[in-house]
Enzyme design. Structure first.
Site, PDB file in Angstrom:
ATOM      1  N   ARG A 172      -4.073   0.555  -2.388  1.00  0.00           N
ATOM      2  CA  ARG A 172      -3.429  -0.752  -2.375  1.00  0.00           C
ATOM      3  C   ARG A 172      -2.742  -1.057  -3.704  1.00  0.00           C
ATOM      4  NH1 ARG A 172      -7.830  -0.723   0.847  1.00  0.00           N
ATOM      5  NH2 ARG A 172      -7.479  -1.552   2.954  1.00  0.00           N
TER       6      ARG A 172
ATOM      7  N   HIS B 202       4.776   0.084   0.850  1.00  0.00           N
ATOM      8  CA  HIS B 202       5.176  -0.714   1.997  1.00  0.00           C
ATOM      9  C   HIS B 202       4.147  -1.801   2.269  1.00  0.00           C
ATOM     10  CE1 HIS B 202       2.453   2.347   3.584  1.00  0.00           C
ATOM     11  NE2 HIS B 202       2.213   1.543   4.613  1.00  0.00           N
TER      12      HIS B 202
ATOM     13  N   GLN C 255       0.818  -1.205   0.000  1.00  0.00           N
ATOM     14  CA  GLN C 255       0.000   0.000   0.000  1.00  0.00           C
ATOM     15  C   GLN C 255       0.849   1.251   0.000  1.00  0.00           C
ATOM     16  OE1 GLN C 255      -1.584   0.401   4.460  1.00  0.00           O
ATOM     17  NE2 GLN C 255      -1.801  -1.694   3.677  1.00  0.00           N
TER      18      GLN C 255
END
Length: 387
Positions: free
Chosen positions: A271, A252, A89
């Site tokens: 996402r 991340h 995301q």
């Protein structure tokens, strides 16, 4: 004023069935327990134990006129227990959040719609500190030369060759943008499977952990393009007490472990894989910082004996840490939330108010109680506004 807070764990599917129970010294429920929120976010506001029966989102506005508290907290503190990988995301900057939220409001997109990108108009920088012996995460995009070397290990299947072609070029950010755009938007499941199969069978001492993660992700998220996106990211293993700071634009994903997390009070998440949820590829690509960088470790700054502060360059929050071992103090920058994570600790404020915190227990601390003092053999984290 010190007031006890509590909340119940969120049962997201990726949660661990044991990590939170082990921290709190109780029997596991048998269900996944992913996060416990300590804050006033309406998604899961903490309960205030002052006899009012209110949750913190209602308590703060009612108390603001009488006590030294804001009507709304600028941060959200969490315990996070990852038993399986979270989605890859990215979070928007403040300006991007303001513009995106206004755009979707004007378009009439319901705030609970699956395709909604912006739930509010705030940014969501975040810090996570490892509480388990190790905490595994993906954070930022790896140096392109090293990523090319990894991809060169995967052979010459057509899909691998296509990925390699997207990673060519003199501009690292452009090459990574091209590769991730192709993986998420154009590559078909067969191509993803081909790359994943090549990675699953590859061997390398240097990239052993990355290839092992690929095999693990493949069993959890078959044919998900995020498996290959993860191959382009920094794989980070934090030791207990180490932290990373994830600002706007940094891709991340948290993979495994228990941590204490603090973030700006927002629910804006776009996402980029490892999820069955909606992925808006164009919007994601507009937000991601594609420049390769080293993992974004955040070192704490000492603040007196046995105290330190994780202080990224944001106004919304900082995170104090009071280590086990004896009496110590921490100056507060505003209304705070103290969270016990180990042992049994007495916390007390300038007025003489005192509370005992066991692991997993929290307390709201008003700014006029600064400095916050601890005594005992426990360990406490303290969320507060940025300095």
């Amino acid at each position: 004023m010190l007031i006890a807070l509590s909340n119940t764990p969120r049962d997201y599917a990726w949660g661990s069935p044991t990590l939170l129970a082990d921290l709190e010294g109780r029997e596991p429920t048998g269900a996944p327990e992913a996060e416990v929120w300590f804050g006033d976010h309406p998604g899961s506001p903490a309960e205030v134990h002052d006899g009012s029966g209110r949750t913190l989102d209602a308590w703060l506005p009612a108390a603001a006129a009488e006590h030294d508290v804001p009507a709304k907290l600028p941060y959200l503190l969490k315990l996070l227990a990852a038993g399986a990988p979270l989605s890859i995301q990215v979070h928007p900057s403040k300006q991007q959040a303001v513009e995106g939220f206004a755009r979707e409001e004007a378009a009439g997109v319901a705030r609970d719609a699956a395709e909604r990108n912006y739930k509010d108009d705030n940014h969501k920088p975040e810090v996570i500190v490892a509480l388990s012996d190790t905490f595994t995460a993906l954070a930022g995009l790896r140096d392109l030369a090293r990523t090319r070397a990894l991809v060169d290990l995967l052979g010459d299947a057509p899909a691998v060759a296509a990925l390699r072609a997207h990673l060519r070029g003199d501009d690292s950010a452009d090459a990574l943008r091209s590769a991730i755009g192709w993986l998420l938007g154009e590559a078909d499941p067969a191509a993803i499977e081909q790359i994943v199969d090549a990675a699953a069978s590859a061997e390398s001492e240097e990239y052993a952990a990355e290839l092992a993660l690929t095999r693990s992700l493949h069993s959890a998220y078959p044919a998900d393009p995020g498996i290959v996106v993860a191959l382009l990211m920094n794989l980070v293993e934090l030791r207990r007490g180490e932290a990373i700071f994830v600002p706007a634009g940094v891709l991340h994903a948290y993979v495994a472990g228990l941590g204490v997390e603090i973030m700006a009070a927002s629910d804006n998440v776009l996402r980029g894989g490892l999820t069955p949820k909606h992925i808006d590829v164009d919007e994601l690509l507009s937000l991601v910082d594609f420049r390769p960088a080293e993992p974004p470790f955040l070192r704490a700054t000492p603040s007196g004996a046995d105290a330190e502060v994780f202080a990224p360059d944001v106004e919304d929050f900082s995170l104090g840490h009071l280590a086990a071992g004896g009496a110590t103090e921490l100056p507060l920058t505003g209304v705070a939330i103290a969270l016990g994570v180990a042992g049994r600790t007495t916390v007390s404020g300038a007025s003489g108010s005192r509370l005992v915190l066991e692991p997993g227990q929290a307390a709201l601390v008003t700014a006029d109680e600064s400095p916050l003092a601890t005594d005992g053999g426990g360990e406490v984290f303290v969320a507060m506004p940025g300095d």
